[in-house]
Design an enzyme around this catalytic site. Structure first.
Site, PDB file in Angstrom:
ATOM      1  CE  LYS A  93      -4.471   1.034   0.499  1.00 45.81           C
ATOM      2  NZ  LYS A  93      -5.629   0.334  -0.021  1.00 45.81           N
TER       3      LYS A  93
ATOM      4  N   GLY B  72     -23.507   3.586  -1.517  1.00 46.70           N
ATOM      5  CA  GLY B  72     -22.550   4.239  -2.413  1.00 46.70           C
ATOM      6  C   GLY B  72     -22.386   3.403  -3.669  1.00 46.70           C
TER       7      GLY B  72
ATOM      8  N   GLY C   8     -25.173   2.209   3.878  1.00 47.04           N
ATOM      9  CA  GLY C   8     -24.238   2.798   2.914  1.00 47.04           C
ATOM     10  C   GLY C   8     -24.616   2.434   1.493  1.00 47.04           C
TER      11      GLY C   8
ATOM     12  CB  VAL D 139     -19.940  -1.379  -2.949  1.00 52.38           C
ATOM     13  CG1 VAL D 139     -20.212  -2.862  -2.696  1.00 52.38           C
ATOM     14  CG2 VAL D 139     -18.498  -1.176  -3.390  1.00 52.38           C
TER      15      VAL D 139
HETATM   16  P1  NAD Z   1     -18.701   5.137  -1.557  1.00 55.52           P
HETATM   17  O1  NAD Z   1     -17.914   6.280  -1.047  1.00 55.52           O
HETATM   18  O2  NAD Z   1     -19.145   5.148  -2.986  1.00 55.52           O
HETATM   19  O3  NAD Z   1     -20.013   4.903  -0.670  1.00 55.52           O
HETATM   20  C1  NAD Z   1     -20.022   5.008   0.694  1.00 55.52           C
HETATM   21  C2  NAD Z   1     -21.448   5.349   1.110  1.00 55.52           C
HETATM   22  O4  NAD Z   1     -21.498   5.379   2.538  1.00 55.52           O
HETATM   23  C3  NAD Z   1     -21.912   6.721   0.610  1.00 55.52           C
HETATM   24  O5  NAD Z   1     -23.204   6.647   0.065  1.00 55.52           O
HETATM   25  C4  NAD Z   1     -21.885   7.577   1.868  1.00 55.52           C
HETATM   26  O6  NAD Z   1     -22.859   8.607   1.855  1.00 55.52           O
HETATM   27  C5  NAD Z   1     -22.194   6.553   2.932  1.00 55.52           C
HETATM   28  N1  NAD Z   1     -21.751   6.966   4.263  1.00 55.52           N
HETATM   29  C6  NAD Z   1     -20.681   7.699   4.614  1.00 55.52           C
HETATM   30  N2  NAD Z   1     -20.634   7.888   5.941  1.00 55.52           N
HETATM   31  C7  NAD Z   1     -21.711   7.230   6.448  1.00 55.52           C
HETATM   32  C8  NAD Z   1     -22.211   7.040   7.755  1.00 55.52           C
HETATM   33  N3  NAD Z   1     -21.622   7.598   8.817  1.00 55.52           N
HETATM   34  N4  NAD Z   1     -23.304   6.283   7.894  1.00 55.52           N
HETATM   35  C9  NAD Z   1     -23.937   5.734   6.840  1.00 55.52           C
HETATM   36  N5  NAD Z   1     -23.510   5.886   5.569  1.00 55.52           N
HETATM   37  C10 NAD Z   1     -22.405   6.631   5.372  1.00 55.52           C
HETATM   38  O7  NAD Z   1     -17.820   3.825  -1.254  1.00 55.52           O
HETATM   39  P2  NAD Z   1     -17.902   2.411  -1.928  1.00 55.52           P
HETATM   40  O8  NAD Z   1     -16.907   2.342  -3.038  1.00 55.52           O
HETATM   41  O9  NAD Z   1     -19.321   2.054  -2.184  1.00 55.52           O
HETATM   42  O10 NAD Z   1     -17.313   1.496  -0.766  1.00 55.52           O
HETATM   43  C11 NAD Z   1     -18.106   1.156   0.358  1.00 55.52           C
HETATM   44  C12 NAD Z   1     -17.263   0.369   1.358  1.00 55.52           C
HETATM   45  O11 NAD Z   1     -16.749  -0.804   0.719  1.00 55.52           O
HETATM   46  C13 NAD Z   1     -16.031   1.120   1.887  1.00 55.52           C
HETATM   47  O12 NAD Z   1     -15.773   0.709   3.200  1.00 55.52           O
HETATM   48  C14 NAD Z   1     -14.916   0.620   0.979  1.00 55.52           C
HETATM   49  O13 NAD Z   1     -13.656   0.727   1.605  1.00 55.52           O
HETATM   50  C15 NAD Z   1     -15.324  -0.812   0.782  1.00 55.52           C
HETATM   51  N6  NAD Z   1     -14.796  -1.413  -0.443  1.00 55.52           N
HETATM   52  C16 NAD Z   1     -15.107  -0.884  -1.643  1.00 55.52           C
HETATM   53  C17 NAD Z   1     -14.599  -1.477  -2.794  1.00 55.52           C
HETATM   54  C18 NAD Z   1     -14.946  -0.946  -4.164  1.00 55.52           C
HETATM   55  O14 NAD Z   1     -14.713  -1.654  -5.164  1.00 55.52           O
HETATM   56  N7  NAD Z   1     -15.500   0.234  -4.288  1.00 55.52           N
HETATM   57  C19 NAD Z   1     -13.762  -2.606  -2.706  1.00 55.52           C
HETATM   58  C20 NAD Z   1     -13.479  -3.129  -1.444  1.00 55.52           C
HETATM   59  C21 NAD Z   1     -14.004  -2.522  -0.320  1.00 55.52           C
END
Ligand code: NAD
Length: 367
Positions: A93, A195, A193, A197
């Site tokens: 990382k 987002g 959440g 994913v």
């Molecule tokens: P994202 O930033 O697109 O979505 C995160 C969502 O969580 C957003 O809608 C945001 O408004 C919401 N959020 C933020 N703070 C919050 C809170 N206090 N309470 C409730 N909701 C809240 O992120 P993502 O890419 O969808 O990833 C989501 C999770 O999955 C993260 O922990 C990320 O590290 C993990 N992850 C993502 C991927 C990927 O491919 N994107 C891969 C592995 C792990």
């Protein structure tokens, strides 16, 4: 593996190598360039299985030791994630110290790319918190050791849909473990959440006839998801205590802790968020004692890593999706390991990863 205890000594007695002895990282590179203002740390944890892959995080750290700790902690996590996913990849990382909104430039990213290039492929970078696909295009101007590029450049594009598919597979496997079959039709699932994913996960769950409950800090995404999937919106305070079958955390880390665990009524916790357990042993054990089936985060959310790995070996979306499907079986295997050894599933997943690394060390002992 022990946590790194850098804060135990005052700054004047900061002993870097003493802190590192407990972590067994292979190599840590400090990158400094006055002209561009680059200050970065590349932490390579373990390359027994292959080159260390892990994103580059750009973040404003109040203390430099926090940046070092983040790089060490996150690179270790990548080693386990790649090992359990069955990839020929090690864990690494990078962290760039600085405010991504004000301190990022083409020159800074390209200078960073040159440092990555100097490692000759031992480290492969990708985007992470505070960096974007555009930044990776700059890095790619200086090195080929970068993944997570846009589809127009031969990359795999946004990995989130693949992460969501793996999470869906992991939820189904966890349901099989908890209920004896993996059908989710009619089950009540709370997704925290919505987002990148979370949204794609809702698509899969909705298609299978799940009753959805959703919470987020973003009101407009909640409204869209309610309209699109008929999901019931609940508050962030309510979501933990809902009378649901499955809880899928897809937002923040550290949300499985002393405050939230006593509220849970579900039989399964399975979601994409990274580092869900505030403490892997303490909170992993509480979940086990409550009889809840927990899908370890770095196992269930490996779809994104599988997707970028596929890019490294010549991107084919179908192959990435097929390999992501194997998360289903891995979750079942880890549950069996945990039950047989009477340990929590997070610790079982770490043991599973360490076993593969140790086995491959034997394979690599001769040419
Ligand atoms: P994202 O930033 O697109 O979505 C995160 C969502 O969580 C957003 O809608 C945001 O408004 C919401 N959020 C933020 N703070 C919050 C809170 N206090 N309470 C409730 N909701 C809240 O992120 P993502 O890419 O969808 O990833 C989501 C999770 O999955 C993260 O922990 C990320 O590290 C993990 N992850 C993502 C991927 C990927 O491919 N994107 C891969 C592995 C792990």
């Amino acid at each position: 593996m022990a946590e790194i205890q850098f804060e135990t000594k005052p700054a004047t007695q900061f002993e870097l190598f003493a802190g590192l002895e407990s972590t067994s990282h292979e190599q840590i590179v400090f990158c400094q360039d006055n002209a561009t203002g680059l200050k970065a740390i590349i932490a390579i944890h373990n390359t027994v299985l292959g080159p260390g892959l892990g994103g580059t995080r750009m973040w404003y750290y109040e203390h430099e030791k926090d940046a070092v700790r983040d790089a060490l902690r996150l690179s270790r996590g990548m080693t386990y994630k790649a090992a359990v996913a069955g990839l020929n990849l090690g864990g690494a990382k990078a962290v760039i110290i600085g405010d991504p909104k004000t301190q990022k430039s083409e020159a800074l990213m390209r200078k960073f790319g040159r440092f990555v290039n100097n490692l000759n492929g031992k480290y492969i970078t990708a985007e992470d918190v505070g960096t974007t696909t555009k930044d990776m295009e700059y890095v790619n101007m200086e090195t080929e050791h970068v993944v997570g590029l846009p589809e127009s450049m031969g990359g795999g594009g946004d990995p989130s849909p693949v992460t969501a598919y793996g999470t869906y597979m992991g939820i189904k496997a966890s349901a099989k473990q908890a209920y004896g079959n993996d059908s989710l039709a009619g089950k009540k699932v709370a997704v925290m959440g919505i987002g990148k994913v979370g949204w794609h996960l809702l698509e899969y769950l909705h298609k299978e006839g799940v009753k959805l409950f959703i919470a987020d800090i973003n009101e407009s995404i909640l409204k869209q998801a309610a309209d699109e999937f008929g999901a019931t919106v609940v508050s962030l305070g309510e979501i933990y205590g809902l009378d649901v079958d499955i809880f899928a955390p897809c937002a923040l880390g550290g949300i499985l802790n002393d405050q939230t665990l006593p509220q849970l009524k579900c039989s399964v916790i399975a979601g994409a968020a990274n580092n869900q357990l505030e403490d892997e042993t303490i909170h992993g054990n509480i979940i086990k004692e409550k009889g809840i089936v927990y899908a370890p985060d770095f196992v269930i959310n490996a779809g994104g890593l599988i997707n970028v790995y596929s890019e490294y070996t010549g991107y084919v979306r179908e192959r990435a999706m097929a390999q992501t499907e194997s998360i289903y079986q891995t979750i079942l295997d880890i549950n069996k390991l945990a039950i047989d050894a009477n340990i929590n599933t997070q610790i079982a997943a770490i043991k599973h990863a360490e076993k593969r690394i140790n086995d491959m060390m034997l394979v690599h002992s001769t040419y």
